[in-house]
Motif scaffolding. Sequence first.
Motif, PDB file in Angstrom:
ATOM      1  N   GLN A  72       0.857  -1.183   0.000  1.00 20.45           N
ATOM      2  CA  GLN A  72       0.000   0.000   0.000  1.00 20.45           C
ATOM      3  C   GLN A  72       0.898   1.239   0.000  1.00 20.45           C
ATOM      4  O   GLN A  72       1.077   1.904   1.013  1.00 20.45           O
ATOM      5  CB  GLN A  72      -0.928  -0.013   1.221  1.00 20.45           C
ATOM      6  N   LEU A  73       1.447   1.529  -1.182  1.00 19.21           N
ATOM      7  CA  LEU A  73       2.422   2.608  -1.329  1.00 19.21           C
ATOM      8  C   LEU A  73       1.730   3.802  -1.967  1.00 19.21           C
ATOM      9  O   LEU A  73       1.871   4.075  -3.163  1.00 19.21           O
ATOM     10  CB  LEU A  73       3.601   2.131  -2.187  1.00 19.21           C
ATOM     11  N   GLU A  74       0.936   4.516  -1.199  1.00 21.37           N
ATOM     12  CA  GLU A  74       0.124   5.617  -1.695  1.00 21.37           C
ATOM     13  C   GLU A  74       0.680   6.959  -1.214  1.00 21.37           C
ATOM     14  O   GLU A  74       1.216   7.065  -0.113  1.00 21.37           O
ATOM     15  CB  GLU A  74      -1.326   5.459  -1.229  1.00 21.37           C
ATOM     16  N   ILE A  82       6.549   0.069 -12.598  1.00 21.24           N
ATOM     17  CA  ILE A  82       6.265  -0.985 -11.612  1.00 21.24           C
ATOM     18  C   ILE A  82       6.746  -2.312 -12.174  1.00 21.24           C
ATOM     19  O   ILE A  82       6.240  -2.793 -13.194  1.00 21.24           O
ATOM     20  CB  ILE A  82       4.760  -1.032 -11.303  1.00 21.24           C
ATOM     21  N   ASN A  83       7.715  -2.916 -11.531  1.00 24.70           N
ATOM     22  CA  ASN A  83       8.319  -4.161 -11.996  1.00 24.70           C
ATOM     23  C   ASN A  83       7.499  -5.355 -11.489  1.00 24.70           C
ATOM     24  O   ASN A  83       7.683  -5.832 -10.369  1.00 24.70           O
ATOM     25  CB  ASN A  83       9.769  -4.260 -11.507  1.00 24.70           C
ATOM     26  N   MET A  84       6.571  -5.841 -12.327  1.00 26.90           N
ATOM     27  CA  MET A  84       5.708  -6.945 -11.926  1.00 26.90           C
ATOM     28  C   MET A  84       6.462  -8.275 -11.893  1.00 26.90           C
ATOM     29  O   MET A  84       6.040  -9.208 -11.207  1.00 26.90           O
ATOM     30  CB  MET A  84       4.520  -7.050 -12.882  1.00 26.90           C
ATOM     31  N   ASP A  85       7.564  -8.367 -12.626  1.00 27.22           N
ATOM     32  CA  ASP A  85       8.355  -9.605 -12.599  1.00 27.22           C
ATOM     33  C   ASP A  85       8.884  -9.874 -11.197  1.00 27.22           C
ATOM     34  O   ASP A  85       8.879 -11.016 -10.717  1.00 27.22           O
ATOM     35  CB  ASP A  85       9.516  -9.521 -13.591  1.00 27.22           C
ATOM     36  N   ILE A  86       9.344  -8.824 -10.521  1.00 25.17           N
ATOM     37  CA  ILE A  86       9.856  -8.994  -9.157  1.00 25.17           C
ATOM     38  C   ILE A  86       8.717  -9.330  -8.200  1.00 25.17           C
ATOM     39  O   ILE A  86       8.810 -10.258  -7.386  1.00 25.17           O
ATOM     40  CB  ILE A  86      10.596  -7.722  -8.692  1.00 25.17           C
ATOM     41  N   LEU A  87       7.619  -8.574  -8.293  1.00 25.11           N
ATOM     42  CA  LEU A  87       6.497  -8.791  -7.368  1.00 25.11           C
ATOM     43  C   LEU A  87       5.870 -10.173  -7.542  1.00 25.11           C
ATOM     44  O   LEU A  87       5.355 -10.750  -6.583  1.00 25.11           O
ATOM     45  CB  LEU A  87       5.439  -7.704  -7.573  1.00 25.11           C
ATOM     46  N   SER A  88       5.918 -10.705  -8.751  1.00 22.85           N
ATOM     47  CA  SER A  88       5.315 -12.027  -8.986  1.00 22.85           C
ATOM     48  C   SER A  88       6.081 -13.141  -8.277  1.00 22.85           C
ATOM     49  O   SER A  88       5.568 -14.253  -8.140  1.00 22.85           O
ATOM     50  CB  SER A  88       5.256 -12.315 -10.490  1.00 22.85           C
ATOM     51  N   GLU A  89       7.297 -12.845  -7.806  1.00 23.59           N
ATOM     52  CA  GLU A  89       8.089 -13.838  -7.079  1.00 23.59           C
ATOM     53  C   GLU A  89       7.695 -13.919  -5.607  1.00 23.59           C
ATOM     54  O   GLU A  89       8.248 -14.728  -4.854  1.00 23.59           O
ATOM     55  CB  GLU A  89       9.577 -13.503  -7.190  1.00 23.59           C
ATOM     56  N   ILE A  90       6.760 -13.062  -5.182  1.00 24.43           N
ATOM     57  CA  ILE A  90       6.264 -13.098  -3.800  1.00 24.43           C
ATOM     58  C   ILE A  90       4.882 -13.740  -3.838  1.00 24.43           C
ATOM     59  O   ILE A  90       3.879 -13.074  -4.123  1.00 24.43           O
ATOM     60  CB  ILE A  90       6.199 -11.680  -3.198  1.00 24.43           C
ATOM     61  N   PRO A  91       4.760 -15.042  -3.598  1.00 24.42           N
ATOM     62  CA  PRO A  91       3.517 -15.790  -3.879  1.00 24.42           C
ATOM     63  C   PRO A  91       2.321 -15.391  -3.025  1.00 24.42           C
ATOM     64  O   PRO A  91       1.190 -15.648  -3.403  1.00 24.42           O
ATOM     65  CB  PRO A  91       3.922 -17.247  -3.607  1.00 24.42           C
ATOM     66  N   ILE A  93       1.272 -12.349  -2.246  1.00 22.17           N
ATOM     67  CA  ILE A  93       0.694 -11.032  -2.553  1.00 22.17           C
ATOM     68  C   ILE A  93      -0.686 -11.172  -3.171  1.00 22.17           C
ATOM     69  O   ILE A  93      -0.893 -11.959  -4.093  1.00 22.17           O
ATOM     70  CB  ILE A  93       1.636 -10.227  -3.486  1.00 22.17           C
ATOM     71  N   ARG A  94      -1.649 -10.392  -2.638  1.00 22.42           N
ATOM     72  CA  ARG A  94      -3.015 -10.387  -3.151  1.00 22.42           C
ATOM     73  C   ARG A  94      -3.517  -8.993  -3.507  1.00 22.42           C
ATOM     74  O   ARG A  94      -4.523  -8.877  -4.212  1.00 22.42           O
ATOM     75  CB  ARG A  94      -3.966 -11.015  -2.115  1.00 22.42           C
ATOM     76  N   THR A  95      -2.899  -7.949  -3.021  1.00 22.59           N
ATOM     77  CA  THR A  95      -3.386  -6.599  -3.311  1.00 22.59           C
ATOM     78  C   THR A  95      -2.208  -5.650  -3.490  1.00 22.59           C
ATOM     79  O   THR A  95      -1.194  -5.753  -2.797  1.00 22.59           O
ATOM     80  CB  THR A  95      -4.310  -6.087  -2.180  1.00 22.59           C
ATOM     81  N   LEU A  96      -2.348  -4.715  -4.463  1.00 22.66           N
ATOM     82  CA  LEU A  96      -1.320  -3.723  -4.756  1.00 22.66           C
ATOM     83  C   LEU A  96      -1.974  -2.358  -4.910  1.00 22.66           C
ATOM     84  O   LEU A  96      -2.955  -2.215  -5.655  1.00 22.66           O
ATOM     85  CB  LEU A  96      -0.580  -4.081  -6.052  1.00 22.66           C
ATOM     86  N   SER A  97      -1.435  -1.350  -4.216  1.00 27.54           N
ATOM     87  CA  SER A  97      -1.931   0.009  -4.362  1.00 27.54           C
ATOM     88  C   SER A  97      -0.758   0.962  -4.531  1.00 27.54           C
ATOM     89  O   SER A  97       0.086   1.089  -3.645  1.00 27.54           O
ATOM     90  CB  SER A  97      -2.775   0.420  -3.142  1.00 27.54           C
ATOM     91  N   PHE A  98      -0.743   1.632  -5.702  1.00 26.65           N
ATOM     92  CA  PHE A  98       0.275   2.643  -6.001  1.00 26.65           C
ATOM     93  C   PHE A  98      -0.400   3.977  -6.325  1.00 26.65           C
ATOM     94  O   PHE A  98       0.126   4.773  -7.101  1.00 26.65           O
ATOM     95  CB  PHE A  98       1.137   2.182  -7.182  1.00 26.65           C
ATOM     96  N   ALA A  99      -1.563   4.218  -5.746  1.00 26.13           N
ATOM     97  CA  ALA A  99      -2.349   5.415  -6.060  1.00 26.13           C
ATOM     98  C   ALA A  99      -1.622   6.691  -5.625  1.00 26.13           C
ATOM     99  O   ALA A  99      -0.859   6.704  -4.653  1.00 26.13           O
ATOM    100  CB  ALA A  99      -3.713   5.327  -5.368  1.00 26.13           C
ATOM    101  N   ARG A 117      -6.161  -9.834  -6.127  1.00 28.62           N
ATOM    102  CA  ARG A 117      -7.567  -9.518  -5.878  1.00 28.62           C
ATOM    103  C   ARG A 117      -7.894  -8.043  -6.076  1.00 28.62           C
ATOM    104  O   ARG A 117      -9.062  -7.699  -6.269  1.00 28.62           O
ATOM    105  CB  ARG A 117      -7.955  -9.949  -4.456  1.00 28.62           C
ATOM    106  N   SER A 118      -6.903  -7.167  -5.997  1.00 31.41           N
ATOM    107  CA  SER A 118      -7.187  -5.748  -6.178  1.00 31.41           C
ATOM    108  C   SER A 118      -5.941  -5.026  -6.659  1.00 31.41           C
ATOM    109  O   SER A 118      -4.822  -5.358  -6.258  1.00 31.41           O
ATOM    110  CB  SER A 118      -7.694  -5.129  -4.865  1.00 31.41           C
ATOM    111  N   ILE A 119      -6.146  -4.030  -7.532  1.00 27.47           N
ATOM    112  CA  ILE A 119      -5.054  -3.214  -8.049  1.00 27.47           C
ATOM    113  C   ILE A 119      -5.522  -1.765  -8.086  1.00 27.47           C
ATOM    114  O   ILE A 119      -6.593  -1.463  -8.610  1.00 27.47           O
ATOM    115  CB  ILE A 119      -4.601  -3.697  -9.450  1.00 27.47           C
ATOM    116  N   TYR A 120      -4.766  -0.854  -7.478  1.00 27.30           N
ATOM    117  CA  TYR A 120      -5.111   0.564  -7.391  1.00 27.30           C
ATOM    118  C   TYR A 120      -3.981   1.384  -8.014  1.00 27.30           C
ATOM    119  O   TYR A 120      -2.884   1.451  -7.468  1.00 27.30           O
ATOM    120  CB  TYR A 120      -5.318   0.978  -5.925  1.00 27.30           C
ATOM    121  N   LEU A 121      -4.273   2.011  -9.181  1.00 33.40           N
ATOM    122  CA  LEU A 121      -3.258   2.770  -9.912  1.00 33.40           C
ATOM    123  C   LEU A 121      -3.713   4.198 -10.197  1.00 33.40           C
ATOM    124  O   LEU A 121      -3.123   4.877 -11.044  1.00 33.40           O
ATOM    125  CB  LEU A 121      -2.947   2.069 -11.252  1.00 33.40           C
ATOM    126  N   SER A 122      -4.711   4.674  -9.515  1.00 33.92           N
ATOM    127  CA  SER A 122      -5.291   5.982  -9.822  1.00 33.92           C
ATOM    128  C   SER A 122      -4.311   7.122  -9.556  1.00 33.92           C
ATOM    129  O   SER A 122      -3.402   7.016  -8.720  1.00 33.92           O
ATOM    130  CB  SER A 122      -6.553   6.199  -8.981  1.00 33.92           C
TER     131      SER A 122
END
Length: 640
Positions: A72-74, A82-91, A93-99, A117-122
């Motif tokens: 929750q980095l808002e 946003i490097n999704m390759d790195i984050l995908s190595e953390i099994p 993880i269910r929610t990401l917020s970069f708003a 389950r949720s992605i916040y990029l606003s």
Amino acid sequence: MASKKWLLLAFFLFTTVLSDTTDITNLIAFKNSLGNPKPLSDWNPDVEPCNLDKENWTGIICGKNGSVLGLQLENMGLTGTINMDILSEIPSIRTLSFANNGFGGSMPDVRKIGLLRSIYLSNNNFSGVIGNDLFAGMSSMRKIEVQSNKFSGRIPESLTGMSILVDLQMQDNEFEGEIPNFEQKRLKVNFANNRLNGPIPRGLMNQNATSFAGNNLCGEPLTNLCKISKHKHTLKTFIVAIVAIIIVLTIIVLSLLIIRSKTKPKNNYKYQQTTKLNNNPYKFNTNEIQMHHHEEDEEKNPKRSENGGKLQFVRGDRERFDLQDLLRASAEVLGGGSFGSSYKASLLGGPAVVVKRFREMNNVKKEGFYDHMRRLGNLSHPNLLPLVAFYYKKDEKLLITDFAENGSLASHLHGKRKPNESGLDWPTRLNIIKGVAQGLDYLYEELPNLSLPHGHLKSSNVLLNKTFNPLLADYGLTPVVNKHHGQEFMVAYKSPEFTHHDRTTTKTDVWCLGILILEMLTGKFPANYLKQGKGGSSDLETWVNSVVREEWTGEVFDKEMKGMKNCEGEMLKLLKIGMCCCEWSIDKRWDLKVAVEKISELKERGSDEEYSSYTSDGDAYSSRAMTDDDFSFSANLKPT
């Protein structure tokens, strides 16, 4: 053996530590990939990100077991991509917020985290076209917020296939073209201030008009109607002609079926119930349960939570588990009823439990619901299915109970049997009805303020444990069930007093008990239970009444009921008890205490002298058996 256990424990601890170390390495790598990582200065590789569910690092969302559930980095001024390759190595993880940051580039490839389950990029600087299939297969996704960026192109079709998506915010971008047809019933959307055109699809006509403002759209819920071209008018005429042909063909087919059906017997109760039990329309999908496992970030950020909560245990004698344990458990569909679907979940290293979904439970507010569930959780009786825990959400509830190994009484009375498998014998049926009566009597004592201590007593709500001991289920729910839904489906509202006078009394559950007794003895299913709304006259009690008024014959009893030797007199007593409980006149209907007392006196076998008038071939009862002094029976089942 001890050495093997030690090795397993050591391996588990090693893999856990290794997993935590890997997560730390990946998080530090992600931090270093950012353009401005200063706000994350406390991400220290020498400190664990989570101390159980408490975060040690800024912006980390932790689970109860110390796993990293999300970021929750808002509002941190972060930049870069946003490097999704790195984050995908953390099994985990269910929610990401970069708003509310300064991220740029194209839409992150969310498919790399399949269980997201949720992605916040606003409120960032993302741009470009979002791939049409970007969200394909993301069956766990519930919330997507990409508003206030510079996305362009058409709205991805793959969004329409996300069955549990409830929130889609895409306003203030540069999307163009027509809006695809969304059919998710609970979905809330916002497409305002884009470059969209054309008609609003039918599946979104229930949305707020402001969700489509600032575009070139037409149709409901907007006030400007869509113009129909000549081509569309011709197409419409063609469609009308096809529909007319189909209607004519349907009428012909229905007419043939009606003519054919006249040769078939009526009132085939067993066929109706067997069809209902043996053709299960539910196919298990883990997403059915996953949709109830609300994001941990909703607990961290209450503004996003409509009314979420944690699993609430109401019994102190059960091993605790959480929603993650339910998600990890192997599960199978048990069936669907008038309230919702039920699933058997086999917890890892623990007992099997039943998870039942309720969607029609908004009759009380959260506090009232919690109080009532705790009250039901305090009930304890050998013939009640214990409520173990519950989960509260505004529009949906979960109730967790013990699992009954032998299924429901209805499945044994009306379900398809294996070859050479016999039906329930008389001693078993007698034991079941005795337990049902005792459980119902306990509910009357413990819930004296409810006119319907059970409210939904029927054979499918009588469960059987491994020793065939009966357990009452779905009891005491009338205060929390939506009134209209309850009156449409609950058994108590099929009673004569509600059908004719729109009221229930403390004797309504007694009427339900009477119908259950008749169902157990005859093996016939009460067909009026299948009807929605008021029940009208019960086909079962009417049939029993017509038989016994002409002649007390053995044909009233279920032919598949074994163990009937020298017990016909006791069966007759129970039949009379059932009919006295089914009295249409409330004044003449027995009180529960009387019924329970009479049922408790029944035996598996009676004396030969007392019922010598029962003929050897079992075809008829004499009138002397009818006038037993123990019963004042009027057989007034229906008003004249």
